[in-house]
Motif scaffolding. Structure first.
Motif, short mmCIF file in Angstrom:
data_model
loop_
_atom_site.label_atom_id
_atom_site.label_comp_id
_atom_site.label_asym_id
_atom_site.label_seq_id
_atom_site.Cartn_x
_atom_site.Cartn_y
_atom_site.Cartn_z
N VAL A 936 0.86 -1.19 0.00
CA VAL A 936 0.00 0.00 0.00
C VAL A 936 0.89 1.24 0.00
N GLU A 937 0.79 2.06 -1.05
CA GLU A 937 1.54 3.31 -1.19
C GLU A 937 3.03 3.10 -0.93
N GLY A 938 3.58 2.11 -1.61
CA GLY A 938 5.03 1.85 -1.51
C GLY A 938 5.46 1.19 -0.22
N GLN A 939 4.51 0.83 0.63
CA GLN A 939 4.86 0.17 1.90
C GLN A 939 4.41 -1.29 1.84
N ASP A 940 5.38 -2.22 2.03
CA ASP A 940 5.06 -3.65 2.04
C ASP A 940 4.65 -4.06 3.46
N MET A 941 3.54 -4.80 3.51
CA MET A 941 3.07 -5.32 4.81
C MET A 941 3.02 -6.84 4.73
N LEU A 942 3.80 -7.48 5.60
CA LEU A 942 3.82 -8.95 5.66
C LEU A 942 3.04 -9.38 6.91
N TYR A 943 2.12 -10.34 6.71
CA TYR A 943 1.36 -10.88 7.83
C TYR A 943 1.89 -12.29 8.11
N GLN A 944 2.35 -12.49 9.35
CA GLN A 944 3.11 -13.70 9.66
C GLN A 944 2.57 -14.39 10.91
N SER A 945 2.83 -15.70 10.97
CA SER A 945 2.44 -16.45 12.17
C SER A 945 3.59 -17.36 12.58
N MET A 946 3.65 -17.64 13.85
CA MET A 946 4.62 -18.61 14.36
C MET A 946 3.99 -19.29 15.57
N LYS A 947 4.43 -20.50 15.84
CA LYS A 947 3.84 -21.27 16.95
C LYS A 947 4.97 -21.81 17.81
N LEU A 948 4.88 -21.55 19.12
CA LEU A 948 5.90 -22.03 20.04
C LEU A 948 5.66 -23.50 20.39
N SER A 949 6.68 -24.14 20.89
CA SER A 949 6.61 -25.58 21.16
C SER A 949 5.53 -25.93 22.19
N ASN A 950 5.14 -24.96 23.05
CA ASN A 950 4.09 -25.24 24.03
C ASN A 950 2.70 -24.85 23.53
N GLY A 951 2.58 -24.56 22.23
CA GLY A 951 1.28 -24.31 21.64
C GLY A 951 0.85 -22.85 21.60
N ILE A 952 1.68 -21.94 22.09
CA ILE A 952 1.33 -20.52 22.05
C ILE A 952 1.54 -19.99 20.62
N TRP A 953 0.50 -19.32 20.08
CA TRP A 953 0.59 -18.73 18.75
C TRP A 953 0.96 -17.26 18.88
N VAL A 954 1.81 -16.79 17.98
CA VAL A 954 2.16 -15.37 17.90
C VAL A 954 1.87 -14.90 16.48
N LEU A 955 1.13 -13.82 16.34
CA LEU A 955 0.81 -13.25 15.03
C LEU A 955 1.58 -11.95 14.87
N ALA A 956 2.03 -11.67 13.65
CA ALA A 956 2.88 -10.50 13.44
C ALA A 956 2.49 -9.76 12.17
N GLU A 957 2.71 -8.44 12.21
CA GLU A 957 2.60 -7.61 11.01
C GLU A 957 3.93 -6.89 10.86
N LEU A 958 4.62 -7.11 9.72
CA LEU A 958 5.93 -6.49 9.46
C LEU A 958 5.75 -5.45 8.37
N ARG A 959 6.05 -4.19 8.66
CA ARG A 959 5.90 -3.11 7.68
C ARG A 959 7.28 -2.66 7.23
N ALA A 960 7.50 -2.65 5.90
CA ALA A 960 8.78 -2.24 5.34
C ALA A 960 8.53 -1.23 4.22
N GLN A 961 9.09 -0.03 4.36
CA GLN A 961 8.96 1.02 3.33
C GLN A 961 10.15 0.91 2.40
N THR A 962 9.90 0.92 1.11
CA THR A 962 10.98 0.82 0.13
C THR A 962 11.98 1.94 0.36
N GLY A 963 13.26 1.58 0.45
CA GLY A 963 14.32 2.56 0.64
C GLY A 963 14.53 2.98 2.09
#
Length: 992
Positions: A936-963
């Protein structure tokens, strides 16, 4: 036995005019028959005399159980003295005659309704002491009545009876509702009833640590503090011990409790004083140090502790052992009271030695002159053990207070001039340590030391002198002659002296090669060919090979610069010290060991911590996927506790397997214990973290002050065989998404731009976990990695000692994610001096769980043939991200919405020169999966998930602006405690 003693003493108040000693005289053979006849006599006085004779026989160990029915028949009496004696007999023999004991039940029930409160109390007390399962159920109704009796004496006796009954049949007590009645008694109007109710609940809570019986709140605490002023001294101790288990809500409440407990410091009973000190020491942790009251409290704590030192020697010793702990935690309390610890001529040796120890702990620049004058005086005493300790204390002062070092050395030289053999030898031992602490400063005294060579006959002193001669050989003209004189009786020397002599002569040869070639060949020959000691032989061969193949390397190894020795090496490890402070006034504070080290079974082993140093009170839970259907088992919850289990509880026990087992297997320990008694038999070893020389990676813990002898660092490694078994490439990446989802918020998951294949998983570089100087030559560096779905602890073990190291084993303390070794530490060959070996230890996550601070902290014990060493390290949480951590898009969306906004944490990631695709690839290698990408408007947004060994889920949003090299990372999780650790993993992976 205590019950008998108490009751026999009480009997005296009934005024028997004759003395009781006649009952203990030996009687003729037909004694039992005669007693039987007397017990069945119609005359009350004769019956009483007969029962007294029975009790006397029982007390001296004679078996009078045959008289059980006859004695029980005597229960039906109005005479209180006779009733007490019969009850005493019952308590002793009911267990061996359970069927007969049932005969007494009716009498108990009847006595519990007697108009005389003393008889009611006597009946209920005896009921609690008869440990027979068969009759406990008959006693419930009488006990229930006594718990609600109008007389406080009966109620207080019944309260204690509940604890005794609980010990026999816990389920019965719970089913009958006695525990709730006990809790109600805490609000009783009579202070002694309150004290006994607290004592009973505390006793039950100790055997059931998780029961939360004593649900302490401000209202209950207020009641206890009110009762405290009117109790007997033992009642006060029960209440104070209970208060010590309470954690105030804030510093105001803490101050209020301290103000109400402080008057107990002036009590005549030393047990009450120590219990009050324990409460105040704990609650002081919550008071701000800039508070006026804090300073006032410190001043109030000193006088009662000083007063305890005017008691008899046994009490003094207990007080001194407790003061030793207090001084280690808060030396400012007694910093102006040095004089009370000066030794008196008539003090027993155990008191003298303890006082000496505290004097060293309180020594500072302000009082060092006074302390040294006193220590010099002690060094002329007649008690040899005390004199030795005094001379060593002078050396410890030199090492602790740098400004006093010169004066200490001068004092030691004066003592050497006395020519008293054992004084000279101790002085030489401590001067060696002073040379280590202050190199190139006091070597002018070496000449004086050399004059006393002939008088040295103790191995430690001889070894210290040899070390000095070898270390400073270039300053001693006749160093070769001195060492040669020791060499004459080489085979008669102890191993300690032989090893030191071998090293000293090799040092001398490296410094003066032309003059000492013959001497070094002689010692190498003696060590390798004529000795049957493997350590000595091995060291001799190593030196021989070093000198013959590479003299330059030999010089670098043997003459390497030595690290400075630390100030105080006998301080108690901080975690253990905190626990012992919580046990002031108990055996644990005298032994300086936690209760779990000497109390068998489950009782009394609950660990305690001071407030403010424990972890947060919130428990970590896993995310609920909300409306989405996720077929996962419920994740493990990290329990939040106010305590840190310390490594002294652990047994280092190997498994019986020869190779690494599957990672899913539990930590099944074999029957053989490598240490014999596990770590429980070892003295406590302090834990510490030092600041490493190189910059710290993200996962390394911050460094607390440098004041304990053992370091927390950490890299544990494995043999090539182990590494080969776990060196497979990372697990396959889950399949990428196919069709994008459209409409409303679902447009977030437009996958334009795609995501490439991941690179390999990131493994942090190895860091120093355990330095050699803190582990008798064993150095451990290490890191953590995840290979083929298995977490591994990858270590390099380096032997920097002069002896071979074998028999390695490893154990973890409880930790946040249940990390535990999946198999034994595989070091298949002995590690020789200056050798290193790589070890990869596979880990699983099925070990015991306890929340740590920080969350990813891991406490480790490593054992070898030399000793057991402790350290702690921090693992990157990314090692616990599992391979099935990629959420379906719909589940991700539902879960993101379901997690409250306040659980979202935002972080700024600076100086990351990767585009979003490269970042996604790199993160996917560490099991951080990109669900979707949106621009969106030159900004990349990555939506990510990861799961810990004890079953806890973590959700993430990574925003990276070009340059723009700065990323924004937003993390959502139902267990927000993990967010900081997850961000650190992002930073470590993307920047390396």
């Amino acid at each position: 036995m205590q019950e008998w003693a108490n009751q026999l003493c009480e009997n005296r108040q009934f005024g028997s005019k004759m003395t009781d000693s006649k009952y203990f005289t030996t009687t003729k053979k037909g004694e039992i028959y005669e007693l039987k006849a007397e017990l069945n006599s119609d005359k009350k006085e004769k019956k009483k005399e007969a029962v007294k004779k029975v009790i006397a026989s029982m007390t001296v160990g004679k078996d009078v159980s045959a008289l059980f029915p006859d004695v029980v028949n005597c229960m039906q009496t109005d005479n209180l003295e006779l009733k007490k004696l019969v009850y005493l007999y019952l308590m002793n023999y009911a267990k061996s005659q359970p069927d007969m004991a049932i005969m007494a039940v009716n009498t108990f029930v009847k006595d519990c309704e007697d108009p005389n409160p003393l008889i009611r109390a006597l009946a209920v007390r005896t009921m609690g002491c008869i440990r027979v399962d068969k009759i406990t159920e008959y006693l419930c109704e009488p006990l229930r009545k006594c718990l609600k009796d109008e007389d406080p004496y009966v109620r207080k006796t019944a309260a204690v009876c509940v604890a005794k009954l609980h010990d026999i049949n816990a389920q019965l007590v719970e089913d009958q509702g006695f525990l709730d009645t006990l809790k109600d008694l805490i609000s009783d109007s009579n202070p002694m009833v309150v004290a006994n109710a607290v004592a009973a609940l505390s006793e039950i809570a100790e055997s059931h640590p998780n029961s939360n019986l004593l649900d302490l709140n401000p209202q209950t605490i207020n009641k206890l503090l009110t009762a405290l002023n009117e109790c007997t001294e033992w009642g006060q101790i029960f209440i104070l011990d209970c208060l010590a288990n309470y954690t105030p809500r804030d510093d105001r409440e803490s101050q209020s409790i301290c103000e109400r407990v402080t008057p107990r410091l002036s009590h005549a009973n030393s047990a009450v004083v120590l219990s009050a000190v324990k409460v105040l020491m704990k609650f002081m942790e919550m008071l701000p140090k800039d508070l006026d009251y804090y300073g006032t409290l410190l001043k109030k704590l000193a006088p009662p502790l000083v007063t305890l030192l005017s008691a008899e020697p046994e009490l003094q010793y207990v007080a001194l052992r407790n003061i030793n702990l207090i001084v280690q935690r808060r030396p400012e309390i007694l910093k102006h009271e040095m004089k009370v610890f000066f030794v008196k001529y008539n003090d027993p040796i155990y008191v003298k030695l303890e006082k000496l120890d505290i004097m060293i702990r309180l020594a500072s620049q302000a009082n060092i002159a006074q302390v040294l004058a006193e220590l010099k005086e002690y060094a002329t005493e007649v008690d040899v053990d005390f004199v030795r300790k005094a001379v060593r204390a002078i050396g410890r002062c030199a090492i602790k207070v740098e400004q006093s070092a010169e004066r200490c050395v001068s004092t030691l030289l004066d003592l050497i001039q006395t020519k008293v053999n054992y004084v000279v030898q101790e002085a030489i031992v401590v001067i060696k340590d002073i040379f280590r602490k202050y190199p190139n400063k006091y070597e002018s005294v070496i000449a004086t030391l050399c004059e006393n060579l002939d008088s040295l006959d103790e191995p430690e002193a001889r070894a210290a002198m040899i070390w000095i001669v070898g270390e400073y050989a270039e300053r001693i003209d006749n160093a070769d002659e001195l060492l040669e004189s020791f060499l004459e009786g080489f085979h008669d020397e102890s191993t300690q002296v032989q090893l030191q002599l071998l090293t000293a002569i090799v040092k001398l040869f490296l410094k003066k090669p032309t003059e000492t070639q013959e001497l070094v060949q002689q010692v190498l020959s003696l060590a390798t060919q004529d000795s049957d000691n493997p350590d000595l032989r091995d060291r001799g061969y190593i030196y021989w090979r070093l000198l013959s193949t590479d003299p330059v390397a030999a010089k670098e190894v043997v003459l390497a610069e030595k690290p400075l020795i630390s100030e105080e090496t006998d301080l108690i490890e901080p975690t253990l010290l905190e626990e012992l402070i919580c046990h002031i006034g108990t055996l644990a504070s005298v032994y300086h060991k936690p209760p779990s080290a000497f109390v068998e079974g489950s009782r009394g082993v609950q660990h305690k911590r001071l407030p403010g140093s424990a972890g947060s009170g919130e428990s970590v839970e896993s995310p609920d996927p909300g409306s989405a259907s996720v077929t996962e088992a419920p994740p493990a919850v990290i329990p939040s506790q106010d305590l840190l289990g310390d490594l002294l509880n652990l047994d280092l026990t190997p498994t019986s397997t020869t190779g690494p087992p599957a990672p899913s297997s539990g930590m099944q320990m074999g029957a053989m214990d490598l240490l014999g008694g596990g770590l429980d038999s070892l003295p406590p070893v302090p834990l510490r973290t030092d600041t490493p020389q190189s910059p710290q990676p993200l996962h390394q813990s911050p460094s607390p002050p440098d004041h304990s002898p053992t370091e927390l660092g950490g890299d544990l490694g494995g043999s090539p065989a182990m590494t080969a078994g776990f060196g497979a490439p990372p697990a396959a990446v889950p399949p990428s998404f196919t069709a994008p989802v459209s409409g409303g918020l679902d447009d977030l998951f437009d996958l334009g731009g795609g995501v490439g294949m991941p690179v390999s998983i990131y493994v942090p570089p190895k860091t120093l976990w355990l330095p050699a100087m803190k582990a008798k030559g064993l150095e451990i560096t290490g890191t953590f990695g995840r290979r083929a779905g298995v977490v591994q602890m990858e270590m390099t073990l380096t032997n920097k000692a002069m002896s071979v190291m074998t028999d390695f084993a490893i154990q973890f303390n409880r930790n946040s994610f249940g990390l535990a070794p999946a198999g034994p530490l595989q070091v298949l060959t002995p590690v020789g001096p200056n050798q290193s070996i790589e070890v990869a230890l596979p880990l699983n996550t099925v070990g015991p769980v306890m929340k740590m601070e920080p969350l990813n902290n891991l406490q480790v014990a490593v054992k070898n043939n030399i000793d057991v060493f402790y350290f702690s390290c921090q693992y990157p949480i990314s090692m616990l991200f599992v391979e099935d951590g990629k959420m379906e898009r719909q589940v991700f969306l539902a879960t993101w919405k379901d997690i409250p906004n306040e659980n979202e944490s935002k972080f700024q990631l600076n100086d990351c020169h990767l585009n979003s695709d490269a970042a996604s690839n790199k993160l996917q290698g560490s099991n951080i999966f990109t669900i979707a990408k949106r621009t969106v408007e030159g900004q990349d947004m990555l939506y990510q998930s990861m799961k810990l060994s004890n079953g806890i889920w973590v959700l993430a949003e990574l925003r990276a602006q070009t340059g723009n090299p700065n990323y924004t990372v937003s993390l959502r999780c139902k267990a927000p405690e993990v967010s900081q650790c997850v961000f650190q993993s992002y930073e470590a992976v993307l920047k390396n």
